[in-house]
Scaffold this motif. Structure first.
Motif, PDB file in Angstrom:
ATOM      1  N   PRO A 601      44.771  33.848  33.488  1.00 62.08           N
ATOM      2  CA  PRO A 601      46.172  33.413  33.422  1.00 62.08           C
ATOM      3  C   PRO A 601      46.559  32.606  34.659  1.00 62.08           C
ATOM      4  O   PRO A 601      46.078  32.886  35.762  1.00 62.08           O
ATOM      5  CB  PRO A 601      46.962  34.716  33.371  1.00 62.08           C
ATOM      6  CG  PRO A 601      45.996  35.831  33.446  1.00 62.08           C
ATOM      7  CD  PRO A 601      44.620  35.298  33.576  1.00 62.08           C
ATOM      8  N   PHE A 602      47.414  31.632  34.468  1.00 57.89           N
ATOM      9  CA  PHE A 602      47.881  30.806  35.583  1.00 57.89           C
ATOM     10  C   PHE A 602      49.088  31.506  36.203  1.00 57.89           C
ATOM     11  O   PHE A 602      49.978  31.976  35.484  1.00 57.89           O
ATOM     12  CB  PHE A 602      48.272  29.423  35.064  1.00 57.89           C
ATOM     13  CG  PHE A 602      48.569  28.449  36.154  1.00 57.89           C
ATOM     14  CD1 PHE A 602      47.573  27.647  36.681  1.00 57.89           C
ATOM     15  CD2 PHE A 602      49.851  28.348  36.687  1.00 57.89           C
ATOM     16  CE1 PHE A 602      47.846  26.752  37.708  1.00 57.89           C
ATOM     17  CE2 PHE A 602      50.135  27.468  37.708  1.00 57.89           C
ATOM     18  CZ  PHE A 602      49.129  26.671  38.217  1.00 57.89           C
ATOM     19  N   VAL A 603      49.137  31.554  37.539  1.00 55.50           N
ATOM     20  CA  VAL A 603      50.257  32.227  38.199  1.00 55.50           C
ATOM     21  C   VAL A 603      51.378  31.216  38.409  1.00 55.50           C
ATOM     22  O   VAL A 603      51.199  30.225  39.122  1.00 55.50           O
ATOM     23  CB  VAL A 603      49.819  32.808  39.563  1.00 55.50           C
ATOM     24  CG1 VAL A 603      50.999  33.491  40.244  1.00 55.50           C
ATOM     25  CG2 VAL A 603      48.654  33.761  39.374  1.00 55.50           C
ATOM     26  N   ASN A 623      42.251  28.074  52.484  1.00 57.11           N
ATOM     27  CA  ASN A 623      41.557  27.166  51.577  1.00 57.11           C
ATOM     28  C   ASN A 623      41.464  27.861  50.238  1.00 57.11           C
ATOM     29  O   ASN A 623      41.367  29.088  50.185  1.00 57.11           O
ATOM     30  CB  ASN A 623      40.129  26.909  52.078  1.00 57.11           C
ATOM     31  CG  ASN A 623      40.132  26.128  53.363  1.00 57.11           C
ATOM     32  OD1 ASN A 623      39.993  26.701  54.436  1.00 57.11           O
ATOM     33  ND2 ASN A 623      40.316  24.830  53.250  1.00 57.11           N
ATOM     34  N   MET A 624      41.498  27.087  49.205  1.00 54.08           N
ATOM     35  CA  MET A 624      41.337  27.620  47.844  1.00 54.08           C
ATOM     36  C   MET A 624      42.557  28.386  47.348  1.00 54.08           C
ATOM     37  O   MET A 624      42.549  28.925  46.242  1.00 54.08           O
ATOM     38  CB  MET A 624      40.133  28.578  47.755  1.00 54.08           C
ATOM     39  CG  MET A 624      38.829  27.930  47.438  1.00 54.08           C
ATOM     40  SD  MET A 624      38.805  27.354  45.741  1.00 54.08           S
ATOM     41  CE  MET A 624      38.670  28.906  44.868  1.00 54.08           C
ATOM     42  N   ALA A 625      43.619  28.452  48.168  1.00 50.98           N
ATOM     43  CA  ALA A 625      44.758  29.271  47.758  1.00 50.98           C
ATOM     44  C   ALA A 625      45.474  28.650  46.573  1.00 50.98           C
ATOM     45  O   ALA A 625      46.027  29.340  45.722  1.00 50.98           O
ATOM     46  CB  ALA A 625      45.718  29.425  48.928  1.00 50.98           C
ATOM     47  N   GLY A 626      45.478  27.337  46.515  1.00 45.97           N
ATOM     48  CA  GLY A 626      46.189  26.675  45.409  1.00 45.97           C
ATOM     49  C   GLY A 626      47.225  25.680  45.905  1.00 45.97           C
ATOM     50  O   GLY A 626      48.149  25.331  45.163  1.00 45.97           O
ATOM     51  N   LYS A 627      47.079  25.177  47.119  1.00 48.39           N
ATOM     52  CA  LYS A 627      48.085  24.247  47.676  1.00 48.39           C
ATOM     53  C   LYS A 627      48.090  22.936  46.890  1.00 48.39           C
ATOM     54  O   LYS A 627      49.138  22.452  46.481  1.00 48.39           O
ATOM     55  CB  LYS A 627      47.789  23.962  49.171  1.00 48.39           C
ATOM     56  CG  LYS A 627      47.808  25.181  50.045  1.00 48.39           C
ATOM     57  CD  LYS A 627      47.571  24.845  51.496  1.00 48.39           C
ATOM     58  CE  LYS A 627      46.159  24.345  51.809  1.00 48.39           C
ATOM     59  NZ  LYS A 627      45.085  25.303  51.478  1.00 48.39           N
ATOM     60  N   SER A 628      46.902  22.377  46.715  1.00 44.51           N
ATOM     61  CA  SER A 628      46.844  21.083  46.011  1.00 44.51           C
ATOM     62  C   SER A 628      47.339  21.246  44.584  1.00 44.51           C
ATOM     63  O   SER A 628      48.066  20.386  44.059  1.00 44.51           O
ATOM     64  CB  SER A 628      45.420  20.547  45.955  1.00 44.51           C
ATOM     65  OG  SER A 628      44.869  20.555  47.224  1.00 44.51           O
ATOM     66  N   GLU A 701      47.008  17.502  53.655  1.00 40.34           N
ATOM     67  CA  GLU A 701      46.135  17.530  54.828  1.00 40.34           C
ATOM     68  C   GLU A 701      46.022  16.191  55.529  1.00 40.34           C
ATOM     69  O   GLU A 701      44.923  15.676  55.757  1.00 40.34           O
ATOM     70  CB  GLU A 701      44.749  18.027  54.439  1.00 40.34           C
ATOM     71  CG  GLU A 701      44.784  19.457  53.977  1.00 40.34           C
ATOM     72  CD  GLU A 701      43.406  20.013  53.749  1.00 40.34           C
ATOM     73  OE1 GLU A 701      42.530  19.711  54.572  1.00 40.34           O
ATOM     74  OE2 GLU A 701      43.216  20.713  52.761  1.00 40.34           O
ATOM     75  N   ARG A 769      47.966  33.425  44.658  1.00 40.84           N
ATOM     76  CA  ARG A 769      48.485  32.188  44.044  1.00 40.84           C
ATOM     77  C   ARG A 769      50.002  32.099  44.027  1.00 40.84           C
ATOM     78  O   ARG A 769      50.547  31.272  43.313  1.00 40.84           O
ATOM     79  CB  ARG A 769      47.988  32.030  42.595  1.00 40.84           C
ATOM     80  CG  ARG A 769      46.527  32.274  42.390  1.00 40.84           C
ATOM     81  CD  ARG A 769      45.707  31.082  42.749  1.00 40.84           C
ATOM     82  NE  ARG A 769      44.305  31.262  42.425  1.00 40.84           N
ATOM     83  CZ  ARG A 769      43.311  30.781  43.148  1.00 40.84           C
ATOM     84  NH1 ARG A 769      43.567  30.097  44.251  1.00 40.84           N
ATOM     85  NH2 ARG A 769      42.082  30.948  42.803  1.00 40.84           N
TER      86      ARG A 769
HETATM   87  N1  LIG Z   1      48.863  29.168  40.405  1.00 36.73           N
HETATM   88  C1  LIG Z   1      47.575  29.321  40.106  1.00 36.73           C
HETATM   89  N2  LIG Z   1      47.184  30.215  39.171  1.00 36.73           N
HETATM   90  C2  LIG Z   1      45.899  30.386  38.877  1.00 36.73           C
HETATM   91  N3  LIG Z   1      44.902  29.690  39.459  1.00 36.73           N
HETATM   92  C3  LIG Z   1      45.211  28.782  40.391  1.00 36.73           C
HETATM   93  C4  LIG Z   1      46.557  28.548  40.761  1.00 36.73           C
HETATM   94  N4  LIG Z   1      46.583  27.592  41.707  1.00 36.73           N
HETATM   95  C5  LIG Z   1      45.300  27.260  41.939  1.00 36.73           C
HETATM   96  N5  LIG Z   1      44.475  27.967  41.146  1.00 36.73           N
HETATM   97  C6  LIG Z   1      42.999  27.881  41.130  1.00 36.73           C
HETATM   98  O1  LIG Z   1      42.564  27.763  42.464  1.00 36.73           O
HETATM   99  C7  LIG Z   1      41.693  26.665  42.644  1.00 36.73           C
HETATM  100  C8  LIG Z   1      41.889  26.066  44.034  1.00 36.73           C
HETATM  101  O2  LIG Z   1      43.159  25.530  44.151  1.00 36.73           O
HETATM  102  P1  LIG Z   1      43.483  24.317  45.127  1.00 36.73           P
HETATM  103  O3  LIG Z   1      42.409  23.299  45.063  1.00 36.73           O
HETATM  104  O4  LIG Z   1      44.846  23.902  44.778  1.00 36.73           O
HETATM  105  O5  LIG Z   1      43.437  25.023  46.532  1.00 36.73           O
HETATM  106  P2  LIG Z   1      43.794  24.435  47.978  1.00 36.73           P
HETATM  107  O6  LIG Z   1      44.657  25.441  48.614  1.00 36.73           O
HETATM  108  O7  LIG Z   1      44.350  23.082  47.868  1.00 36.73           O
HETATM  109  O8  LIG Z   1      42.391  24.422  48.666  1.00 36.73           O
HETATM  110  P3  LIG Z   1      41.876  23.539  49.921  1.00 36.73           P
HETATM  111  O9  LIG Z   1      42.783  23.816  51.059  1.00 36.73           O
HETATM  112  O10 LIG Z   1      40.515  24.067  50.116  1.00 36.73           O
HETATM  113  O11 LIG Z   1      41.899  22.105  49.454  1.00 36.73           O
HETATM  114  C9  LIG Z   1      42.085  25.724  41.509  1.00 36.73           C
HETATM  115  O12 LIG Z   1      40.985  24.958  41.098  1.00 36.73           O
HETATM  116  C10 LIG Z   1      42.543  26.641  40.405  1.00 36.73           C
HETATM  117  O13 LIG Z   1      41.458  26.978  39.577  1.00 36.73           O
END
Ligand SMILES: Nc1ncnc2c1ncn2[C@@H]1O[C@H](COP(=O)(O)OP(=O)(O)OP(=O)(O)O)[C@@H](O)[C@H]1O
Length: 871
Positions: A601-603, A623-628, A701, A769
Motif C-alpha cells: 500500500p502507498f502511504v 535516503n530512500m525515505a520517499g522525498k523524491s 538535492e 513514509r
Molecule cells: N508514500 C510512500 N508510500 C509507499 N512507498 C513509498 C512512498 N514514498 C516512496 N516510496 C517508495 O520508496 C522508494 C524510494 O523513494 P524516493 O526515491 O522518493 O526516496 P528518496 O528519499 O528521494 O531517496 P534518496 O534520498 O536516496 O534519493 C520509492 O521507489 C517507492 O517505492
C-alpha cells in the motif's frame, strides 16, 4: 549518354529533378532503383544488387522492391532519414503507345509519411518549420496525416525555447533557415535527442512575397489580417516555406491542412524539457517506456484520436480556471454514471482512425477497406450520440453537438463499396452491384460471356467425343481449349495448336477468340469504370472533410474525458478545487504512478504550500525515505488538476501554477559534453531566471555535485532566493541532505521544515513514509547502503569513519594498514567546523531581505570561507 535506352533516358530526366532522393522507379510489379540509389538501397535494405541493360557498355546497377510490399522497404529508408521519390506509371502499360509515361507522384520524407503501417497511431507525426530572424522565431508544426497545424512566435531565449517547443511536439522532420544553425547546439539536439531529420532551406524560400502567397493560397485566399498573421512576418515565413515544401513533395492533398491554430506560451502551464522528462509525463526517464509514466496511468482511451489528444493535453496543462472547470465538470458527470461510461466505451472501441483515414481520402490514397472503415465508424455515431444525449455539462453538450452522425457518408460507402473490398483496385471487384447501371451491364456481359464459355465446353466435348476437354485461361494465350494426350487423335483439324505441355496440348478456335475479345474487353472496361467510380466516391467523401474533422476532434475529447473519468473511478481520485488562490492543499495525497506500480500500500501524505507562511518546504530525511516521490507527487497532482483530471488525494485545492520547474537527478546532457555539476547549475540558473511567484519549483538535492561546503552554500543561497518575495517567492519543495539548512526556518519568512519519518531499531531502519513537521536528525545513509547490499566489511568501516568524523577523538581500533593511511591523510573534517560560531553570528546580523541575489550569494561564499578556514 547518347546511346541510352529510351527508358533509361526517362529515368535520368526524372532523377535530375529529384537529386537528393532515392528514386523508386515503377517497372511493372516492382519499384526499381538504379546506379547510386541501387547501391545505397542494396546496402541499407539488404537487397541483391543486379544490373540492367541500358544501352551502355556497362549494365546499370539495379535493385528493386516488389510493389505489393514496398511499404516495409520505404519505412526502413525513411526511418534512416532518406527521402524517397515515388515514380509511378501514369498510364496502363498495355495501352501505352511506345514508352510508358511516368512521373513522380510523391516524395516521402520522415515528416510526410501517410502510410498507416509507417505511423504510430498513438502519436502525431509532425513536420516542423522554423524561421529565425534576429530575436524572433516563427515556429509551426503540421501533421499532414491528421490535418493539424499549430504555430507560435518565440521572442526570448530562443535556443532554450526552441528546444522546449521541439521536444514537446517531437517532430520527425524540421525545416530551418540558416540563422537557426547559429544556435550551435541545436542541430545536435535535433539529430541526437529528437532523432529528427534536419533540412536547411535556401534563403529564397523565405522571400516575403512568396511566403505570403503560399500562406494565402493554402487558406483559400484569406488575408494575413484574417489569419492574424499580419504582425507575424517570421511566422508567415515559416508557414510559407512549409507549404511550398509540402507542395513540392506531396503534389496533392495539402488542402487537408485547412486552418492554423495559433498558440502562445501564455495559454498553457510552462513545462520545460527537464520538467517533462524528470516528471516522466509521457515516458520514463531511463528506459523511455510508457509503462511507469503518468500517461501510462491516465491513458485508457479507446480511439487513435483519443490516444493522440491525451498526450497533447498532458503536455499542455491549462491556466484558466474556467477552462479547467469545464473539463472537470465533464469528468465529474462521467464518473457519476457507470452505465453511461460503459455505453460510450463500447461505441468508442469500434471507432477507427477517422483523422488519418480522412487524410488518405483527401490525398487520394485511401483504399476500399479504408472507406469501409469510415462506414463502420459512422455507424457507431448515432448510438454514441444517443448515449450522451442527456448530458448536462457544457463541454459534453458541445461535444454532442460536434459529433455529426455522418450517415450520408456511411450510406454512400454502403451503396458503393462491397463489404469486403480487395486491397488493390487493380482487379476490380470493389464496387457493389446496383451502384452503377453501366458497370452492372458490363458485368452482365462478362458473366453471360462466361456462361457461353461453359456452353462451348459442353458443346465441344459432345462434338469431339473428348470427355475431359476443358476451356481454360492464362495471361499469355487468353482462353484456350485443353486436351490431354490420351485424346490427341480426336482433336478436330480446325483447332489451332498454341502450346504443348507434358500431358496435354492447348488450342484456340476463332469462336473462342471472338468471345474472349468480348469478355476481356468488358473486363477491362469494368475495371476502369470501377476505378473511376471509386475515385468519384472518394472525392465526394473528401468534400466532407470539415465535418469529419470536427467529429474526429469531438470524439477525441470525449475519449480523453472518459479516460480521465474511468481512471478516477478505478483509482479513487477526487475532484480538485482549482483556483487562483496560489494555495496547494492536499490531504492524504498519493503518487499516481508509484501507487500503481507498488505491490504494497502507498502511504498517503498531506501537502501545504501557499504564497505566505508556507512558501518553501525544506524536506530532509533518510535516503530512500520517499522525498523524491513526495515532491514528484505534488508536481504530478498539480498537472493532473490543470489538465482537468481528478487527483489521487482525499481532498485537494490546487492554486493554478503558471509553470513547474524541476531540478531532479542526473541529466543526459552529459553526452553533450557538460559535467554533472555544470548541468545541475545550468538548470538551477534557468529556474531562478524563469520562475515566477506563481510557479511551483521542485529542487532535489541542489549542490550535491560539488564539495560539501560549496554545495551547501549554493543550496542555501538558492533557498533564500526562492523564498524571498522580492526575488522570487515561488512555492518550492526543496529536498536536501544538508541538515544544516533547517536553520533557515528560523531565519527566513515562509520557510518550513519537514522530514519523512522513519524508525531505527538497532541496525535496522523502517521507513514510515509519513511526512512530518521538523528537520530530520540523521541521514541513515549507511543503513541504506547496507539495505542495498553493500558488503558488510565496507558498511562496518563506514560506521567507524562516521564515528570518527562526529567525535573529537578516533574511538575505533584501527588495523595497522588503515592507521598508516590515516597518518598520511589526517581526517580533519568535522561536522562542526572551526569558524562556524562566528559565521552563524555574522549570518544573524545580515538582513537577507535587503540584499540582491548576487550580494546574497557573495555573503554566503564569505560565510563558507569562514567555516572552511579561508580555503
Ligand atoms: N508514500 C510512500 N508510500 C509507499 N512507498 C513509498 C512512498 N514514498 C516512496 N516510496 C517508495 O520508496 C522508494 C524510494 O523513494 P524516493 O526515491 O522518493 O526516496 P528518496 O528519499 O528521494 O531517496 P534518496 O534520498 O536516496 O534519493 C520509492 O521507489 C517507492 O517505492
Amino acid at each position: 549518354m547518347a546511346n541510352l535506352s529510351p527508358m533509361m533516358k526517362q529515368y535520368f530526366d526524372i532523377k535530375k529533378q529529384y537529386p537528393d532522393t532515392i528514386l523508386f522507379f515503377r517497372l511493372g510489379d516492382f519499384y526499381e532503383m538504379f546506379y547510386d540509389d541501387a547501391k545505397l538501397a542494396s546496402r541499407e535494405l539488404d537487397l541483391t544488387l543486379t544490373g540492367r541493360d541500358c544501352g551502355q557498355e556497362e549494365r546499370a546497377p539495379m535493385c528493386g522492391v516488389p510493389f505489393h510490399s514496398y511499404e516495409t522497404y520505404l519505412a526502413k529508408l525513411v526511418a534512416k532519414g532518406y527521402k524517397v521519390a515515388i515514380c509511378e506509371q501514369m498510364e496502363d502499360p498495355a495501352l501505352a503507345k511506345g514508352l510508358v509515361k511516368r512521373d513522380i507522384i510523391r516524395v516521402v520524407t520522415p515528416g510526410t509519411v501517410l502510410e498507416s503501417s509507417m505511423l504510430d497511431e498513438s502519436r502525431n507525426n509532425y513536420i516542423c518549420s522554423v524561421y529565425v530572424r534576429g530575436n524572433t522565431a516563427g515556429v509551426c508544426f503540421a501533421d499532414i496525416s491528421t490535418g493539424e497545424l499549430y504555430a507560435t512566435v518565440l521572442t526570448a531565449e530562443l535556443a532554450e525555447q526552441l528546444k522546449n517547443e521541439l521536444s514537446r511536439y517531437s517532430p520527425s522532420e524540421i525545416l530551418v533557415n540558416s540563422a537557426v544553425l547559429d544556435f550551435t547546439q541545436l542541430p545536435d539536439f535535433i539529430r541526437n535527442r529528437l532523432s529528427a531529420s534536419l533540412e536547411l532551406l535556401e534563403d529564397g524560400e523565405y522571400e516575403q512575397q512568396k511566403t505570403t502567397e503560399e500562406v494565402q493560397k493554402q487558406f483559400g485566399g484569406k488575408t494575413l489580417e484574417d489569419l492574424e498573421l499580419a504582425d507575424k512576418p517570421e511566422l508567415t515565413a515559416a508557414l510559407g516555406a512549409l507549404f511550398s515544401y509540402l507542395h513540392r513533395t506531396q503534389r496533392t492533398g495539402i488542402e487537408r491542412i485547412a486552418s492554423v491554430q495559433l498558440y502562445s506560451g501564455a495559454q498553457y502551464m510552462k513545462l520545460d524539457l527537464s520538467a517533462r522528462r524528470n516528471l516522466e509525463l509521457i515516458e520514463t526517464m531511463r528506459s523511455k517506456e510508457k509503462r511507469g509514466s503518468l500517461l501510462w496511468v491516465l491513458d485508457k482511451t479507446h480511439t487513435p484520436m483519443g490516444k493522440r489528444l491525451i498526450r497533447t493535453w498532458m503536455e499542455q496543462p491549462l491556466l484558466s480556471p474556467a477552462a479547467i472547470s469545464r473539463r472537470l465538470n465533464a469528468v465529474e458527470e462521467l464518473t457519476g454514471d457507470a452505465v453511461l461510461r460503459d455505453e460510450i466505451a463500447e461505441e468508442l472501441s469500434g471507432i477507427h482512425d477517422l483523422e488519418r483515414v480522412m487524410s488518405r481520402v483527401v490525398y487520394g490514397s485511401a483504399n476500399g477497406r479504408e472507406l469501409r472503415s469510415l462506414e463502420s465508424t459512422a455507424r457507431r455515431l448515432p448510438p454514441l450520440r444517443s448515449a450522451i444525449k442527456g448530458v448536462q455539462s457544457q463541454l459534453l453538450c458541445s461535444i454532442l453537438e460536434n459529433i455529426d452522425p455522418l450517415s450520408d457518408i456511411a450510406d454512400l460507402v454502403d451503396r458503393a463499396i462491397v463489404e469486403e473490398p480487395p486491397f488493390s483496385l487493380r482487379e476490380g471487384g470493389i464496387i457493389r452491384s446496383g451502384f452503377s447501371e453501366e458497370l452492372d451491364l458490363l458485368k452482365g456481359d462478362m458473366s453471360s460471356g462466361r456462361g457461353i464459355l461453359a456452353d462451348i465446353e459442353a458443346k465441344e466435348r459432345e462434338r469431339t467425343g473428348i470427355p475431359k476437354l476443358k476451356v481454360g485461361y492464362n495471361r499469355v494465350f487468353g482462353y484456350y481449349i485443353e486436351v490431354s494426350n490420351a485424346y490427341k487423335e480426336q482433336v478436330p483439324p480446325e483447332y489451332i495448336r498454341k502450346q504443348t505441355l507434358t500431358n496435354c496440348e492447348r488450342f484456340i478456335t476463332p469462336e473462342l477468340k471472338d468471345l474472349e475479345g468480348r469478355i476481356l474487353g468488358a473486363h477491362d472496361k469494368s475495371v476502369q469504370l470501377e476505378h473511376s467510380l471509386f475515385e468519384q466516391v472518394r472525392k465526394e467523401i473528401a468534400g466532407q472533410m470539415e465535418r469529419v474533422q470536427h467529429t474526429a476532434v469531438a470524439i477525441a475529447q470525449l475519449d480523453v474525458l472518459l479516460s480521465f473519468a474511468q481512471v478516477s473511478v478505478d483509482n479513487q481520485y477526487t475532484r480538485p478545487i482549482v483556483d487562483m488562490s496560489g494555495k496547494l492543499e492536499l490531504r492524504e495525497s498519493r503518487h499516481p504512478v508509484v501507487e500503481a506500480l507498488l505491490n504494497a500500500p502507498f502511504v498517503p501524505n498531506d501537502v501545504t504550500l501557499d504564497k505566505d507562511e508556507n512558501r518553501v518546504a525544506i524536506i530532509t530525511g533518510p535516503n530512500m525515505a520517499g522525498k523524491s516521490t513526495y515532491m514528484r507527487q505534488v508536481a504530478l497532482i498539480t498537472i493532473m488538476a490543470q489538465i482537468g483530471c481528478f487527483v489521487p488525494a482525499a481532498s485537494a485545492r490546487v492554486g493554478i501554477a503558471d509553470a513547474i520547474f524541476t531540478r531532479v537527478g542526473a541529466s543526459d546532457d552529459l553526452a553533450a559534453g557538460q559535467s554533472t555539476f555544470m548541468v545541475e547549475m545550468a538548470e538551477v540558473a534557468d529556474i531562478l531566471k524563469n520562475a515566477t511567484s506563481n510557479s511551483l519549483v521542485i529542487l532535489d538535492e541542489i549542490g550535491r555535485g560539488t564539495s560539501t561546503y560549496d554545495g551547501m552554500s549554493i543550496a542555501r543561497a538558492v533557498v533564500e532566493f526562492v523564498a524571498n518575495k522580492r526575488t522570487l517567492g515561488a512555492k518550492t519543495l526543496f529536498a536536501t541532505h544538508y541538515h544544516e539548512l533547517t536553520v533557515l526556518e528560523d531565519l527566513l519568512d515562509g520557510v518550513k521544515n519537514y522530514n519523512i519519518a522513519c524508525k531505527k531499531h538497532g541496525d535496522d531502519i523502517t521507513f514510515l513514509r509519513r511526512i512530518v513537521r521538523g528537520g530530520a536528525d540523521e541521514s541513515y545513509g549507511i543503513e541504506v547502503a547496507k539495505l542495498a547490499g553493500v558488503p558488510n566489511k565496507v558498511v562496518k568501516r563506514a560506521k567507524q569513519i562516521l564515528a570518527e568524523l562526529t567525535s573529537a577523538a578516533p574511538a575505533v581500533p584501527q588495523s595497522r594498514k588503515l592507521a598508516k593511511q590515516e597518518e598520511a591523510v589526517p581526517l580533519q573534517m568535522t561536522l562542526t567546523p572551526p569558524g562556524e560560531a562566528e559565521a552563524l553570528e555574522r549570518l544573524r546580523q545580515i538582513d537577507v531581505n535587503t540584499l540582491t541575489p548576487i550580494e546574497c550569494m557573495n555573503e554566503l561564499f564569505e560565510l563558507a570561507k569562514m567555516v572552511k578556514g579561508g580555503s
